[in-house]
Design a protein around this motif. Structure first.
Motif, PDB file in Angstrom:
ATOM      1  N   GLY A 137       6.745  18.557  -3.990  1.00  0.00           N
ATOM      2  CA  GLY A 137       6.366  19.515  -5.010  1.00  0.00           C
ATOM      3  C   GLY A 137       5.319  18.884  -5.902  1.00  0.00           C
ATOM      4  O   GLY A 137       4.217  18.582  -5.467  1.00  0.00           O
ATOM      5  N   GLN A 138       5.684  18.655  -7.150  1.00  0.00           N
ATOM      6  CA  GLN A 138       4.762  18.005  -8.071  1.00  0.00           C
ATOM      7  C   GLN A 138       4.708  16.512  -7.750  1.00  0.00           C
ATOM      8  O   GLN A 138       5.734  15.843  -7.648  1.00  0.00           O
ATOM      9  CB  GLN A 138       5.224  18.228  -9.511  1.00  0.00           C
ATOM     10  N   CYS A 139       3.501  15.994  -7.599  1.00  0.00           N
ATOM     11  CA  CYS A 139       3.336  14.611  -7.157  1.00  0.00           C
ATOM     12  C   CYS A 139       2.189  13.973  -7.922  1.00  0.00           C
ATOM     13  O   CYS A 139       1.135  14.584  -8.101  1.00  0.00           O
ATOM     14  CB  CYS A 139       3.066  14.574  -5.650  1.00  0.00           C
ATOM     15  N   ILE A 140       2.401  12.732  -8.371  1.00  0.00           N
ATOM     16  CA  ILE A 140       1.356  11.960  -9.036  1.00  0.00           C
ATOM     17  C   ILE A 140       1.196  10.671  -8.269  1.00  0.00           C
ATOM     18  O   ILE A 140       2.173   9.940  -8.045  1.00  0.00           O
ATOM     19  CB  ILE A 140       1.720  11.697 -10.509  1.00  0.00           C
ATOM     20  N   LEU A 141      -0.022  10.384  -7.832  1.00  0.00           N
ATOM     21  CA  LEU A 141      -0.237   9.198  -7.007  1.00  0.00           C
ATOM     22  C   LEU A 141      -1.465   8.437  -7.458  1.00  0.00           C
ATOM     23  O   LEU A 141      -2.370   8.982  -8.075  1.00  0.00           O
ATOM     24  CB  LEU A 141      -0.329   9.584  -5.532  1.00  0.00           C
ATOM     25  N   THR A 142      -1.468   7.142  -7.145  1.00  0.00           N
ATOM     26  CA  THR A 142      -2.571   6.277  -7.541  1.00  0.00           C
ATOM     27  C   THR A 142      -3.285   5.739  -6.316  1.00  0.00           C
ATOM     28  O   THR A 142      -2.706   5.588  -5.246  1.00  0.00           O
ATOM     29  CB  THR A 142      -2.077   5.089  -8.382  1.00  0.00           C
ATOM     30  N   THR A 143      -4.570   5.428  -6.517  1.00  0.00           N
ATOM     31  CA  THR A 143      -5.373   4.859  -5.444  1.00  0.00           C
ATOM     32  C   THR A 143      -6.589   4.189  -6.068  1.00  0.00           C
ATOM     33  O   THR A 143      -6.992   4.519  -7.188  1.00  0.00           O
ATOM     34  CB  THR A 143      -5.819   5.939  -4.442  1.00  0.00           C
ATOM     35  N   THR A 144      -7.176   3.253  -5.341  1.00  0.00           N
ATOM     36  CA  THR A 144      -8.391   2.619  -5.841  1.00  0.00           C
ATOM     37  C   THR A 144      -9.609   3.517  -5.652  1.00  0.00           C
ATOM     38  O   THR A 144     -10.610   3.368  -6.358  1.00  0.00           O
ATOM     39  CB  THR A 144      -8.629   1.276  -5.138  1.00  0.00           C
ATOM     40  N   SER A 145      -9.537   4.454  -4.717  1.00  0.00           N
ATOM     41  CA  SER A 145     -10.658   5.364  -4.492  1.00  0.00           C
ATOM     42  C   SER A 145     -10.146   6.714  -4.017  1.00  0.00           C
ATOM     43  O   SER A 145      -9.260   6.773  -3.151  1.00  0.00           O
ATOM     44  CB  SER A 145     -11.612   4.791  -3.441  1.00  0.00           C
TER      45      SER A 145
ATOM     46  N   VAL B 159      -4.114  13.013  -8.744  1.00  0.00           N
ATOM     47  CA  VAL B 159      -4.581  11.741  -8.196  1.00  0.00           C
ATOM     48  C   VAL B 159      -5.215  10.922  -9.316  1.00  0.00           C
ATOM     49  O   VAL B 159      -6.138  11.387  -9.995  1.00  0.00           O
ATOM     50  CB  VAL B 159      -5.606  11.961  -7.068  1.00  0.00           C
ATOM     51  N   LEU B 160      -4.708   9.710  -9.526  1.00  0.00           N
ATOM     52  CA  LEU B 160      -5.273   8.782 -10.501  1.00  0.00           C
ATOM     53  C   LEU B 160      -6.003   7.692  -9.725  1.00  0.00           C
ATOM     54  O   LEU B 160      -5.391   6.990  -8.924  1.00  0.00           O
ATOM     55  CB  LEU B 160      -4.165   8.150 -11.347  1.00  0.00           C
ATOM     56  N   HIS B 161      -7.304   7.546  -9.959  1.00  0.00           N
ATOM     57  CA  HIS B 161      -8.038   6.541  -9.200  1.00  0.00           C
ATOM     58  C   HIS B 161      -8.818   5.629 -10.130  1.00  0.00           C
ATOM     59  O   HIS B 161      -9.267   6.029 -11.208  1.00  0.00           O
ATOM     60  CB  HIS B 161      -8.952   7.195  -8.154  1.00  0.00           C
ATOM     61  N   GLY B 162      -8.962   4.389  -9.709  1.00  0.00           N
ATOM     62  CA  GLY B 162      -9.677   3.398 -10.502  1.00  0.00           C
ATOM     63  C   GLY B 162      -9.424   2.019  -9.937  1.00  0.00           C
ATOM     64  O   GLY B 162      -8.612   1.832  -9.015  1.00  0.00           O
TER      65      GLY B 162
END
Length: 391
Positions: free
Chosen positions: A354-362, A27-30
């Motif tokens: 399976g392998q997952c990369i996701l973005t979110t503000t929080s 999870v990439l957040h910012g």
């Protein structure tokens, strides 16, 4: 290929970034504009040698520098070996040179590099597919096929070249009749041969996705169970391929398309363009047999597109020799979904991805099941650090 590490150098606002990726979710957040989507774009570049945001690769090279570099290291389960893939972009004036290497060796052919990292991408822009024009939906199908059939890229490029050539001859005046007939005949034969393959692959794709798409939508949207409790049924999602030539068997598609091109030649000459073929076909997404683009809510639209992506992941896993699902890239996936449907979405992702990369503000918007391995990173002004609160 299961990616274990990603290195990004001078890519958009990312001067230097290193991420360790696990087999589950990252999870990439910012804040908006921090650089989260740039990470997904860099991974997509290694998968497809393209950006999903621009056709000009020069703009992704960080301002003030002359080259960008994206490196992924991982394990290829099919071959049973570790592997390192690198894509370098070198900006020289108005042109940008792209160099791809696999384990230190330059890969000259894009088709030979494409798909070493299989990736399925969702971005908020995908939601425009439902209400946009047929061109976007055809491209939506073809992007899936690029990862499944290496020859599909070449066929699309060949078809588009033949189409431009036929259209040019249709509009050209003063060409001797015999030469005109010869050229049109050549281009029409090629269009029929290549177009029949595009037509067939698209139909086979939708047939393969159909049941999984319907099931994924029911899981994400979550109305089926509620309606059943009240004695009804939730909306049923389905896919349909629309072709002007109607249903035609696989063996008859090439001759049928060739005959249609011949019969419409006079009409096409008056219009100055080719009026029949796969470039005129469409993907129709349906809810209860009605075009979803006409009435689906924002939440339903997002659930439909995500269901398509999940169906794509499931079929790719089944087609894989080692049963490994593709890398799933999800940009701002949970907005427009209420908390209940967000929970349903992540439960479904936990079951099928399976392998997952996701973005979110929080990170509070990402409520993954406890059994799913999750790594979290904070992204701030191009700097990526492990989340100290939830590392």
């Amino acid at each position: 290929m299961n990616i274990q590490a990603l290195s990004v150098h001078d890519y958009r606002n990312l001067a230097e970034a290193e991420l360790s990726l696990g087999p589950g979710f990252t999870v990439l957040h910012g804040h908006n504009g921090a650089g989260k989507t740039n990470v997904l774009e860099a991974l997509y570049l290694v998968s497809t040698l393209r950006s999903f945001r621009t056709s000009d690769l020069g703009v992704v090279v960080r301002s003030g520098t002359e080259a960008s570099r994206v490196v992924v290291r991982g394990f290829d389960a099919g071959l049973g070996v570790s592997s390192t893939l690198e894509v370098r972009l070198e900006r020289r004036g108005s042109t940008t040179r792209r160099v791809a290497t696999a384990d230190g060796k330059t890969v000259r052919s894009g088709a030979q590099f494409y798909g070493r990292v299989r990736a399925v991408l969702f971005t908020p822009e995908d939601l425009g597919v439902l209400r946009g024009g047929p061109t976007g939906r055809r491209q939506f199908m073809d992007r899936v096929l690029f990862g499944r059939e290496r020859g599909h890229i070449a066929d699309v490029q060949t078809y588009e070249k033949l189409l431009r050539s036929r259209n040019r001859i249709l509009r050209e005046e003063g060409l001797p009749a015999a030469e005109r007939e010869r050229l049109l005949g050549t281009y029409e034969t090629g269009l029929a041969q290549t177009g029949a393959r595009l037509w067939t692959r698209r139909l086979e794709l939708l047939h393969e996705l159909q049941a999984r798409f319907s099931g994924a939508f029911a899981s994400i949207h979550g109305e089926a169970g509620e309606q059943a409790d009240r004695g009804g049924a939730g909306p049923v999602a389905s896919l349909r391929y629309e072709c002007k030539l109607g249903p035609v068997s696989a063996a008859e598609r090439e001759p049928t398309l060739l005959q249609a091109l011949l019969e419409r030649r006079a009409l096409d000459e008056r219009r100055g363009g080719t009026s029949v073929g796969p470039h005129r076909d469409d993907l129709v997404v349906l809810l209860d047999d009605q075009p979803a683009g006409d009435f689906a809510s924002q939440g339903q639209s997002r659930a439909l597109v995500l269901a398509f992506k999940l169906a794509e992941v499931q079929t790719a896993r089944e087609r894989s020799a080692d049963g490994t699902p593709p890398l799933l890239l999800l940009d701002d996936v949970s907005s427009e979904l209420d908390p209940r449907r967000t929970a349903l979405l992540f439960r479904t992702l936990g079951e099928h991805a399976g392998q997952c990369i996701l973005t979110t503000t929080s990170p509070r918007y990402i409520d993954l099941p406890a059994q799913v391995e999750t790594r979290r990173y904070r992204v701030d002004q191009g700097t990526i650090t492990p989340d100290p609160a939830i590392a």
